[in-house]
Structures are given as structure tokens and as C-alpha cells.
Scaffold this active site. Structure first.
Site, PDB file in Angstrom:
ATOM      1  N   ASP A  21     -50.471 -39.388  56.021  1.00  0.00           N
ATOM      2  CA  ASP A  21     -49.809 -38.905  57.248  1.00  0.00           C
ATOM      3  C   ASP A  21     -50.149 -37.471  57.681  1.00  0.00           C
ATOM      4  OD1 ASP A  21     -48.438 -41.059  56.214  1.00  0.00           O
ATOM      5  OD2 ASP A  21     -46.516 -40.048  56.109  1.00  0.00           O
ATOM      6  N   GLN A  37     -50.578 -35.285  54.303  1.00  0.00           N
ATOM      7  CA  GLN A  37     -50.325 -35.828  52.971  1.00  0.00           C
ATOM      8  C   GLN A  37     -51.663 -35.901  52.241  1.00  0.00           C
ATOM      9  OE1 GLN A  37     -47.083 -37.285  51.401  1.00  0.00           O
ATOM     10  NE2 GLN A  37     -46.967 -35.367  52.530  1.00  0.00           N
ATOM     11  N   TRP A  45     -53.921 -42.451  46.403  1.00  0.00           N
ATOM     12  CA  TRP A  45     -52.646 -41.810  46.691  1.00  0.00           C
ATOM     13  C   TRP A  45     -52.054 -41.251  45.383  1.00  0.00           C
ATOM     14  CZ3 TRP A  45     -47.490 -42.331  45.366  1.00  0.00           C
ATOM     15  CH2 TRP A  45     -46.568 -41.707  46.217  1.00  0.00           C
ATOM     16  N   ARG A 145     -36.308 -39.760  53.745  1.00  0.00           N
ATOM     17  CA  ARG A 145     -37.511 -38.928  53.863  1.00  0.00           C
ATOM     18  C   ARG A 145     -37.995 -38.688  55.293  1.00  0.00           C
ATOM     19  NH1 ARG A 145     -39.125 -43.718  51.180  1.00  0.00           N
ATOM     20  NH2 ARG A 145     -40.620 -45.019  52.323  1.00  0.00           N
ATOM     21  N   GLU A 196     -40.374 -45.254  58.353  1.00  0.00           N
ATOM     22  CA  GLU A 196     -40.893 -43.963  57.905  1.00  0.00           C
ATOM     23  C   GLU A 196     -41.232 -43.091  59.118  1.00  0.00           C
ATOM     24  OE1 GLU A 196     -42.936 -45.112  53.724  1.00  0.00           O
ATOM     25  OE2 GLU A 196     -44.201 -45.569  55.429  1.00  0.00           O
ATOM     26  N   TRP A 279     -51.262 -49.123  55.283  1.00  0.00           N
ATOM     27  CA  TRP A 279     -50.898 -49.251  53.862  1.00  0.00           C
ATOM     28  C   TRP A 279     -51.355 -50.577  53.265  1.00  0.00           C
ATOM     29  CZ3 TRP A 279     -50.311 -45.288  51.085  1.00  0.00           C
ATOM     30  CH2 TRP A 279     -49.716 -44.126  51.589  1.00  0.00           C
TER      31      TRP A 279
END
Ligand code: FRU
Length: 474
Positions: A21, A37, A45, A145, A196, A279
Site C-alpha cells: 500500500d 508498506q 511481505w 487498522r 482495509e 493479494w
């Protein structure tokens, strides 16, 4: 690095390692900041930290050292940055500087608890200090978050998700340090995946002096129409306490690879960047020293067509060379007609009148059996971005697919702007009311273009192809 087959020519990528992100998008003192990120230690990741890049113009990006690094105790998930012009936070101390304040999700690596924390910079984002009393907002939840903060009249508002619950929460604060709960929105719209990266932006309504709508954007990790993750938005009203949607949710992008897009602080409303990823399969995309790119920056605005009000997106164009192909009115019979132009970094502007049935459009990144198809399916009334044959690499997890969006031609005419890069295709139709963004991984030699008609043929009204110039002084 130049030898890396999928390194974009003009989309931002980190020099090496994993990126997802965009975070902390902010304009300050002549610079656009893009935090992201980032795993400083690998192409998968993990070790989530905030990478950093700056740009004077949203076209030339310079990568800077990691701004906020994961520690053994804390990972740094997504969040935002605001310019605290009046030092409401007091974080400037006696420096006389304007603090840039980051509000991010700190993840406790021991408990997995996600809470909202603060870091600040007094030197134009070059160095960051954690606030001593972190976290500033903690529900004891492991699914809380992605805070996005903006100035609203004389105070700050935060939108943040309870990801599992598919709920966006609203909070207010006078000083960015203590937060009061205002209201919740959701679940609503697409609920298959966790929610998100929310954002709330006010945009003016065309032909309505002083009027506008609030746009609530949220990313959904699974179940989007192109498969895997995607973004939805609601138009509505925000009265300072709660958001009320006017109607149903819509998709922000109908391709598979625009996620977690959020807007810049301290810049004209609606300027956004997203992650060019999904994802569902991002862990296996075949790039080498880096993994993950950003979409082009996009200016979002409201557009009205009859009673219908919707979000439209316009790309911030990269640096272009003069046209390498210009076609005027041309009738194209059913079949594939190769064009006398090549390239893997191009802007293609195409206007056509489709036949009453069949398919009308263009193939890009053509070579051997490889091609990515963009066009109009007259039978279905849909715009199509087809990457089933885009490359030889098997990415898996639903990657090879045909993505589509309902579309009504204006006076029979279809207009698309296509931005092609080494590993992506972004399609903006009409005035940007429909956007499709996909990653593609063709061979470097697949650089051809061809007009494609299936069924009764089509009439191309205009076609202009320009090269995109490599700009990055990486
Ligand atoms: C969205 C997301 C966020 C989270 C971050 C972790 O892509 O899952 O919810 O903060 O990525 O890297």
C-alpha cells in the site's frame, strides 16, 4: 537493473524488495511524499516498515531511506500523514517548525494487537521520531487498522477500519493525540473480504454551485469482480459525526490490480495513488529484485450523466514523446490488423465506433501468441481488459482472466486512453468513469500493437500512439 524484464519504465517501484500500500501521501513545501508498506529485507511481505520517496511533480520519483522501520516489538502497517500547520499536536516543541505527523497502525509483534500510533518529522519528512505515549488509540483488537486523518473545520477526523467486522469507524481529535469515537459505517456493499485502507474525501458536484458529495472509499481484500482484492466507494453525506450513503456501493476500478488507493493531504482533493497489486497472487508475480509497483497518480472528480453521479479518474500523465502513430478515420474489417508501431511504454488514445455485435478494440504487448486485449464487447455491452494470453508466465490464482465493466457508448462512440508499461496496463474509458488496471507479464519482445475486430468490424475514428519517456534518475 536495466536488464530486469519487468521493471516499469515510469511507474514507481522501490529499487529492491517488497512493496504494497501507499501510505502517508502528503504534499509539503513543493514535494509530494509517497510512503509505502515495505519489507526492507526481502521480496516477500514481512518486516513491515514505511519506505519513502519524494517527487516535485508526481512524475519523477526519488527513493529515500526507510522512514519508519519495523522493530522486534513493532511492525508499521498502513496509515497517513498530515501537515500540522498550527502545531495543534504541540510536537514542534520549541523548534518553530511545522510538524508532519504520521498516524499509522502499530502492530505488537508479541500479541498481534493493532493500535494507532504517532510519529513526527520536523525536517520535511527526512527523519521521524516516535511519539513517547504511543499508541494513541487502542481497542485491544487484532483487526483495527489503516487510519486516514484529515482536517475538518477546526479539528481532525480519522477514518479507520475494524477489518473483520467490515466497519469503518470515525473519530475526532483536537490535537491528533487523543481521539473520541464519533460513529460507525458498515457493513455495506461488498463483504466477502476484510475491509482495509478507508478514505473520506469531499469533492465538488458538477453544475452545483458550492455543492458536493463525500466519497467514502474502502478496499476489500477478497471477492472483487475481477477476482481477489479490489476497492469500492460510496457517495454520501458526512455531517461531522456520521456518514450516510446516497445509494449502493460502486467499484473504484474494474481491473484486478488497483488496491489501497488513498488521497494526498494538503493537496487538491481527490488526488490519489493505489497499489498496482492484488493479494490473491502478488506473492508469485515474476519480478526479480523488487515486487510491487504503484498505479499512476489519479485525479478523482465527480461526473454527472443524467441522474447518475459517479467518480471519474484521470491519470497524471507521464512524460510523453511526440506521436509515433496517428490514424484518422479507418474502417477495420473483422480480424487482427497489425499497426506499424511498437513499444512497452506507451500512451494509446483510441476512439472507435463498434459494430452492433462482436468485439472492437486493440491488442497491445503483442508478440507470438502473447497479446493483451482492450475493447468493447457489443453483445455484453461491456468494456473488456483481457489478460488471458498476456504472457507466458503462469502467475496462478486466477491471474489469467478477462476483466469487464458495463459501459454505454456515448453516441455510439467509445473512447479509451491506455497507459502501457513494462508490467501493467491502465485503461481510462470516456472521461474516466470506468477504469481497468491490470498487471501483465509479457516477454520483453512482445511490443506490437494491432487493431482487433471480431464479428462485423468497426470504424476507428482516431488513434494516437505516443512513447512514454523514461524519467527516473534512480
Ligand atoms: C492492505 C493491508 C493493510 C495493512 C497493510 C499491511 O493491503 O493489508 O490493511 O495495514 O496492508 O501491509
Amino acid at each position: 537493473m536495466a536488464a530486469e524484464p519487468f521493471r516499469p519504465t515510469y511507474h514507481f517501484t522501490p529499487q529492491r524488495n517488497w512493496m504494497n500500500d501507499p501510505n502517508g501521501l502528503v504534499h509539503y513545501e513543493g514535494e509530494y511524499h509517497l510512503f509505502f508498506q515495505y519489507n526492507p529485507h526481502g521480496t516477500d511481505w514481512g518486516n513491515m516498515s514505511w519506505g519513502h520517496a519524494v517527487s516535485p511533480d508526481l512524475v519523477h520519483w526519488q527513493e529515500l531511506p526507510v522512514a519508519l522501520a519495523a522493530t522486534e516489538a513493532e511492525e508499521i502497517f498502513s496509515g497517513s500523514v498530515v501537515v500540522d500547520h498550527d502545531n495543534t499536536s504541540g510536537l514542534a516543541g520549541s523548534s518553530g517548525q511545522v510538524p508532519l505527523v504520521a498516524i499509522y497502525t502499530s502492530v505488537d509483534t508479541g500479541t498481534g494487537i493493532q493500535a494507532q500510533s504517532i510519529a513526527f518529522s520536523l525536517d520535511r519528512g527526512r527523519s521521524w521520531q516516535r511519539y513517547a505515549d504511543n499508541p494513541v488509540l487502542d481497542l485491544g483488537s487484532t483487526e483495527f487498522r489503516d487510519p486516514k486523518v484529515f482536517r475538518h473545520h477546526d479539528h481532525w477526523v480519522m477514518v479507520v477500519v475494524l477489518a473483520d467486522d467490515r466497519v469503518i469507524q470515525f473519530y475526532r481529535s483536537d490535537d491528533l493525540l487523543s481521539w473520541t469515537h464519533l460513529s460507525d459505517f458498515g457493513p455495506a456493499g461488498a463483504l466477502d473480504g476484510v475491509w482495509e485502507c478507508p478514505d473520506l474525501v469531499w469533492l465538488p458536484e458538477p453544475e452545483t454551485a458550492g455543492g458536493g458529495r463525500w466519497v467514502l472509499v474502502v478496499s476489500v481484500q477478497d471477492g472483487a469482480p475481477a477476482g481477489g482484492s479490489g476497492m469500492q466507494y460510496f457517495l454520501g453525506d458526512f455531517d461531522g459525526v456520521a456518514f450516510t450513503a446516497d445509494g449502493a456501493a460502486r467499484w473504484f476500478d474494474h481491473g484486478a490490480d488497483c488496491y489501497a488507493a488513498v488521497s494526498f493531504d494538503n493537496a487538491p482533493a481527490g488526488l490519489m495513488i493505489g497499489w498496482l497489486g492484488n493479494w490473491a497472487y502478488q506473492k508469485s508475480v515474476p519480478t526479480e529484485s523488487f515486487r510491487g509497483a504503484m498505479t499512476l497518480p489519479r485525479r478523482c472528480a465527480l461526473r454527472r450523466s443524467g441522474a447518475d453521479l459517479r467518480l471519474a479518474q484521470e491519470p497524471v500523465l507521464p512524460q510523453l514523446g511526440p506521436p509515433t502513430l496517428e490514424l484518422g478515420s479507418t474502417d477495420v474489417e473483422s480480424g487482427e490488423r497489425p499497426l506499424p508501431v511498437t513499444g512497452s511504454a506507451l500512451l494509446v488514445e483510441l476512439t472507435l465506433v463498434a459494430g452492433s455485435t462482436g468485439f472492437a478494440g486493440i491488442a497491445v504487448r503483442v508478440g507470438g501468441a502473447e497479446r493483451t486485449l482492450i475493447g468493447y464487447d457489443a453483445d455484453a455491452g461491456e468494456l473488456v481488459l483481457d489478460r488471458t494470453r498476456s504472457g507466458a508466465v503462469d502467475v496462478g490464482d486466477g491471474f489469467a482472466a478477462r476483466h469487464r465493466a458495463a459501459y454505454r457508448p456515448v453516441d455510439g462512440s467509445i473512447r479509451v486512453r491506455i497507459l502501457i508499461d513494462t508490467c501493467s496496463v491502465e485503461v481510462f474509458a470516456g472521461d474516466g468513469e470506468i477504469v481497468l488496471t491490470d498487471q501483465v507479464f509479457p516477454s520483453p519482445t512482445s511490443t506490437g500493437l494491432a487493431l482487433v475486430a471480431e464479428g462485423v468490424g468497426m470504424e476507428v475514428t482516431t488513434l494516437v500512439v505516443r512513447p512514454v519517456l523514461a524519467v527516473d534518475p534512480r
